[in-house]
Design a protein around this motif. Structure first.
Motif, PDB file in Angstrom:
ATOM      1  N   LEU A   1      39.037  22.563  27.453  1.00 37.94           N
ATOM      2  CA  LEU A   1      38.811  21.442  28.370  1.00 37.94           C
ATOM      3  C   LEU A   1      39.693  20.232  28.057  1.00 37.94           C
ATOM      4  N   SER A   2      40.825  20.473  27.425  1.00 35.64           N
ATOM      5  CA  SER A   2      41.718  19.356  27.109  1.00 35.64           C
ATOM      6  C   SER A   2      42.280  18.708  28.372  1.00 35.64           C
ATOM      7  N   TYR A   3      42.271  19.435  29.499  1.00 35.15           N
ATOM      8  CA  TYR A   3      42.756  18.843  30.744  1.00 35.15           C
ATOM      9  C   TYR A   3      41.888  17.671  31.182  1.00 35.15           C
ATOM     10  N   LEU A   4      40.583  17.700  30.859  1.00 34.75           N
ATOM     11  CA  LEU A   4      39.724  16.571  31.208  1.00 34.75           C
ATOM     12  C   LEU A   4      40.098  15.337  30.393  1.00 34.75           C
ATOM     13  N   GLY A   5      40.436  15.537  29.124  1.00 33.74           N
ATOM     14  CA  GLY A   5      40.911  14.421  28.320  1.00 33.74           C
ATOM     15  C   GLY A   5      42.214  13.868  28.846  1.00 33.74           C
ATOM     16  N   ALA A   6      43.113  14.769  29.272  1.00 29.80           N
ATOM     17  CA  ALA A   6      44.392  14.330  29.819  1.00 29.80           C
ATOM     18  C   ALA A   6      44.212  13.532  31.099  1.00 29.80           C
ATOM     19  N   MET A   7      43.112  13.787  31.812  1.00 27.29           N
ATOM     20  CA  MET A   7      42.858  13.067  33.056  1.00 27.29           C
ATOM     21  C   MET A   7      42.117  11.754  32.850  1.00 27.29           C
ATOM     22  N   TYR A   8      41.155  11.731  31.903  1.00 32.20           N
ATOM     23  CA  TYR A   8      40.216  10.611  31.876  1.00 32.20           C
ATOM     24  C   TYR A   8      40.019   9.938  30.518  1.00 32.20           C
ATOM     25  N   ASP A   9      40.560  10.486  29.450  1.00 35.45           N
ATOM     26  CA  ASP A   9      40.404   9.862  28.133  1.00 35.45           C
ATOM     27  C   ASP A   9      41.426   8.734  27.997  1.00 35.45           C
ATOM     28  N   GLY A  10      40.943   7.520  27.713  1.00 29.64           N
ATOM     29  CA  GLY A  10      41.834   6.370  27.612  1.00 29.64           C
ATOM     30  C   GLY A  10      42.878   6.503  26.533  1.00 29.64           C
ATOM     31  N   SER A  11      42.596   7.313  25.502  1.00 32.55           N
ATOM     32  CA  SER A  11      43.579   7.507  24.437  1.00 32.55           C
ATOM     33  C   SER A  11      44.782   8.315  24.915  1.00 32.55           C
ATOM     34  N   GLN A  12      44.662   8.957  26.079  1.00 33.70           N
ATOM     35  CA  GLN A  12      45.770   9.734  26.656  1.00 33.70           C
ATOM     36  C   GLN A  12      46.278   9.106  27.957  1.00 33.70           C
ATOM     37  N   ARG A  13      46.035   7.843  28.123  1.00 32.22           N
ATOM     38  CA  ARG A  13      46.466   7.162  29.347  1.00 32.22           C
ATOM     39  C   ARG A  13      47.969   7.354  29.563  1.00 32.22           C
ATOM     40  N   GLY A  14      48.345   7.659  30.805  1.00 30.41           N
ATOM     41  CA  GLY A  14      49.746   7.894  31.122  1.00 30.41           C
ATOM     42  C   GLY A  14      50.191   9.323  30.950  1.00 30.41           C
TER      43      GLY A  14
ATOM     44  N   ILE B   1      46.512  13.267  57.105  1.00 37.39           N
ATOM     45  CA  ILE B   1      47.142  14.154  56.117  1.00 37.39           C
ATOM     46  C   ILE B   1      48.616  13.806  55.997  1.00 37.39           C
ATOM     47  N   ARG B   2      49.049  13.462  54.780  1.00 34.08           N
ATOM     48  CA  ARG B   2      50.437  13.100  54.509  1.00 34.08           C
ATOM     49  C   ARG B   2      51.058  14.174  53.621  1.00 34.08           C
ATOM     50  N   VAL B   3      51.967  14.957  54.173  1.00 36.10           N
ATOM     51  CA  VAL B   3      52.565  16.087  53.472  1.00 36.10           C
ATOM     52  C   VAL B   3      53.919  15.682  52.891  1.00 36.10           C
ATOM     53  N   VAL B   4      54.098  15.937  51.592  1.00 37.77           N
ATOM     54  CA  VAL B   4      55.361  15.638  50.920  1.00 37.77           C
ATOM     55  C   VAL B   4      55.766  16.846  50.080  1.00 37.77           C
ATOM     56  N   GLU B   5      57.022  16.868  49.643  1.00 38.02           N
ATOM     57  CA  GLU B   5      57.435  17.974  48.758  1.00 38.02           C
ATOM     58  C   GLU B   5      56.914  17.705  47.346  1.00 38.02           C
ATOM     59  N   PHE B   6      56.933  18.748  46.518  1.00 37.19           N
ATOM     60  CA  PHE B   6      56.207  18.716  45.243  1.00 37.19           C
ATOM     61  C   PHE B   6      56.704  17.602  44.312  1.00 37.19           C
ATOM     62  N   GLY B   7      58.007  17.414  44.239  1.00 36.63           N
ATOM     63  CA  GLY B   7      58.539  16.376  43.364  1.00 36.63           C
ATOM     64  C   GLY B   7      58.073  14.988  43.765  1.00 36.63           C
ATOM     65  N   ALA B   8      58.067  14.725  45.075  1.00 33.09           N
ATOM     66  CA  ALA B   8      57.601  13.431  45.571  1.00 33.09           C
ATOM     67  C   ALA B   8      56.106  13.261  45.328  1.00 33.09           C
ATOM     68  N   PHE B   9      55.369  14.369  45.452  1.00 29.60           N
ATOM     69  CA  PHE B   9      53.927  14.327  45.189  1.00 29.60           C
ATOM     70  C   PHE B   9      53.657  13.910  43.740  1.00 29.60           C
ATOM     71  N   LEU B  10      54.316  14.574  42.798  1.00 25.85           N
ATOM     72  CA  LEU B  10      54.104  14.245  41.392  1.00 25.85           C
ATOM     73  C   LEU B  10      54.521  12.819  41.078  1.00 25.85           C
ATOM     74  N   ALA B  11      55.610  12.369  41.670  1.00 21.73           N
ATOM     75  CA  ALA B  11      56.076  11.006  41.417  1.00 21.73           C
ATOM     76  C   ALA B  11      55.026   9.994  41.850  1.00 21.73           C
ATOM     77  N   ARG B  12      54.421  10.209  43.008  1.00 15.52           N
ATOM     78  CA  ARG B  12      53.405   9.272  43.487  1.00 15.52           C
ATOM     79  C   ARG B  12      52.106   9.412  42.705  1.00 15.52           C
ATOM     80  N   ALA B  13      51.746  10.646  42.354  1.00 16.31           N
ATOM     81  CA  ALA B  13      50.499  10.866  41.621  1.00 16.31           C
ATOM     82  C   ALA B  13      50.538  10.215  40.245  1.00 16.31           C
ATOM     83  N   ARG B  14      51.708  10.229  39.616  1.00 18.02           N
ATOM     84  CA  ARG B  14      51.823   9.732  38.241  1.00 18.02           C
ATOM     85  C   ARG B  14      52.249   8.275  38.146  1.00 18.02           C
ATOM     86  N   ALA B  15      52.706   7.703  39.250  1.00 19.71           N
ATOM     87  CA  ALA B  15      53.215   6.337  39.227  1.00 19.71           C
ATOM     88  C   ALA B  15      52.095   5.338  38.940  1.00 19.71           C
ATOM     89  N   VAL B  16      52.466   4.252  38.266  1.00 20.23           N
ATOM     90  CA  VAL B  16      51.571   3.126  38.031  1.00 20.23           C
ATOM     91  C   VAL B  16      52.295   1.869  38.488  1.00 20.23           C
TER      92      VAL B  16
END
Length: 244
Positions: free
Chosen positions: A172-185, A140-155
């Protein structure tokens, strides 16, 4: 919550909250580039125990990313299956050694679980325990929220897997935001997991004119996500309020 429930002057109201909790896999590198390993993790999770022990029962176990109150939801199935998980780990080339730990080529199956530093990490520790029973070490690697988002969103993605709650919505637009290629990034594109098949299914949800067609299209999106397993969902959040 238990104390309030015993108060005869207090009425407890429980209600759904649009927050879906799960593990997001980095499918761009080993071991989660192998769908068998992702499915094995998914089959290892004891969702009922997570809800009862970590959340005092105030959540619903999840087998997918859509809450049961939604007309688009697939029915919940408790698909925990340790024996099937073991078989998948074995077939993916991660057998148990004499000490019970899984390894391949002398390298143990050890992964980092990225999470936010709040509370006592009860859910994370239960996930860790579930995988330990299957011979997998989860750090388990615990980080603060800003660092978490930075790593989660980084490419490119540099985490192994992360635990998070995803804010949902009725469309259900959140599913598109996660997995629809037209919303990549997008802000929720934690996994950077996109396939032509998923893209075509999301296009069907947008093109559907009738309610029945829309429901069928969203069911197909969820079925495809269940097959690919870019995430392992384990509970739907619930709200709790006491009224005197």
């Amino acid at each position: 919550a238990g104390l309030a429930a015993r108060d005869p002057t207090m009425r407890i109201i429980e209600y759904p909250v649009l927050q879906e909790a799960g593990l997001i896999f980095n499918t761009h590198r080993a071991p989660f580039d192998d769908v068998r390993v992702r499915r094995a993790f998914d089959l290892s999770l004891n969702r009922e125990r997570i809800v009862k022990a970590a959340l005092a029962g105030y959540a619903l176990p999840a087998s997918g990313p859509v809450a049961p109150e939604s007309p688009y939801a697939l029915a919940y199935t408790d698909h925990r299956d340790p024996h099937a998980a073991d078989s998948l780990f074995d077939s993916a080339g991660w057998p148990r050694g004499a000490d019970g730990a899984r390894a391949r080529g002398g390298k143990p199956l050890t992964v980092d679980l990225l999470t936010v530093g709040s509370g006592d990490q009860a859910v994370e520790q239960l996930v860790q325990a579930d995988l330990a029973e299957r011979g997998v070490r989860v750090e388990i690697r615990v980080v603060e929220f800003g660092a978490f988002l930075a790593r989660a969103r980084a490419v490119p993605k540099t985490f192994d897997l992360l635990i998070t709650t995803i804010p949902g919505d009725l469309s259900l637009s959140y599913l598109g935001a996660m997995y629809d290629g037209s919303q990549r990034g997008s802000a929720l594109d934690y996994a950077d997991y996109h396939t032509p098949r998923l893209d075509s299914l999301f296009a069907r949800t947008r093109a559907a004119a009738a309610r029945a067609a829309t429901i069928d299209a969203w069911h197909d999106v969820q079925a495809e996500l269940a097959r690919d397993t870019p995430a392992a969902w384990f509970y739907h959040s619930r709200g709790l309020q006491g009224v005197s």
